[in-house]
Write a protein that holds these residues in place. Structure first.
Motif, mmCIF file in Angstrom:
data_model
loop_
_atom_site.group_PDB
_atom_site.id
_atom_site.type_symbol
_atom_site.label_atom_id
_atom_site.label_comp_id
_atom_site.label_asym_id
_atom_site.label_seq_id
_atom_site.Cartn_x
_atom_site.Cartn_y
_atom_site.Cartn_z
ATOM 1 N N VAL A 13 0.821 -1.211 0.000
ATOM 2 C CA VAL A 13 0.000 0.000 0.000
ATOM 3 C C VAL A 13 0.858 1.266 0.000
ATOM 4 C CG1 VAL A 13 -1.666 1.339 1.367
ATOM 5 C CG2 VAL A 13 -2.006 -1.119 1.031
ATOM 6 N N LYS A 17 0.937 4.025 -2.904
ATOM 7 C CA LYS A 17 0.463 5.357 -2.503
ATOM 8 C C LYS A 17 1.469 6.427 -2.942
ATOM 9 C CE LYS A 17 1.296 7.054 1.692
ATOM 10 N NZ LYS A 17 1.862 8.377 1.487
ATOM 11 N N ILE A 37 -4.754 0.082 4.143
ATOM 12 C CA ILE A 37 -5.498 0.892 3.180
ATOM 13 C C ILE A 37 -5.058 2.356 3.256
ATOM 14 C CG2 ILE A 37 -7.456 1.272 4.746
ATOM 15 C CD1 ILE A 37 -9.268 1.201 2.186
ATOM 16 N N SER A 51 -5.527 -0.720 -1.314
ATOM 17 C CA SER A 51 -5.719 -1.601 -0.165
ATOM 18 C C SER A 51 -4.985 -2.929 -0.297
ATOM 19 C CB SER A 51 -7.209 -1.883 0.039
ATOM 20 O OG SER A 51 -7.713 -2.669 -1.022
ATOM 21 N N ASN A 52 -4.785 -3.525 0.864
ATOM 22 C CA ASN A 52 -4.247 -4.882 0.966
ATOM 23 C C ASN A 52 -4.854 -5.496 2.223
ATOM 24 O OD1 ASN A 52 -2.868 -7.253 1.258
ATOM 25 N ND2 ASN A 52 -0.887 -6.400 0.760
#
Length: 124
Positions: A13, A17, A37, A51-52
């Motif tokens: 993430v 990001k 997330i 997300s993960n």
């Protein structure tokens, strides 16, 4: 109706990001949990969540799946390409015009093997 939100499942993430913040101007509104997330927003109000939720599973997108970021000018497309290239990202072929489609674009793999198209409309 307008499409204003998308969630992308990724293995990392934070790394993903940073990619979207750096090259597409997203700003992180919230980072939850331990790399679970991130909620990002762009200047137009589009909300992108990264997300993960399933830490043990690496997301697999279909071969043709990609997300696209439309730029206003060919110069903006080229600037993103050059910035990614300068940062050591494998960007592949230089942006080019696709006459039949009326676009100029290039593709790059974002962290997590997520295919991204950077494009602008060059013809009506």
């Amino acid at each position: 109706m307008s499409f204003k939100h998308l969630n992308l499942a990724v293995p990392d993430v934070v790394q993903t990001k940073i990619f979207f913040e750096t090259y597409f101007g997203f700003q992180c509104q919230e980072l939850k949990g331990d790399n679970i997330i991130a909620i990002l927003e762009d200047q137009d109000g589009f909300i992108l969540s990264i997300s993960n939720f399933s830490k043990n599973e690496i997301p697999q997108y279909p071969t043709d799946f990609h997300v696209g970021f439309v730029q206003e000018t060919p110069e903006q497309v080229m600037a993103i390409y050059q910035a990614m290239k300068a940062d050591g990202i494998t960007v592949g072929k230089e942006p080019r015009n696709y006459g039949g489609r009326g676009t100029m674009s290039f593709y790059v793999e974002a962290p997590g093997k997520l295919l991204v198209e950077v494009l602008c409309i060059t013809a009506d």
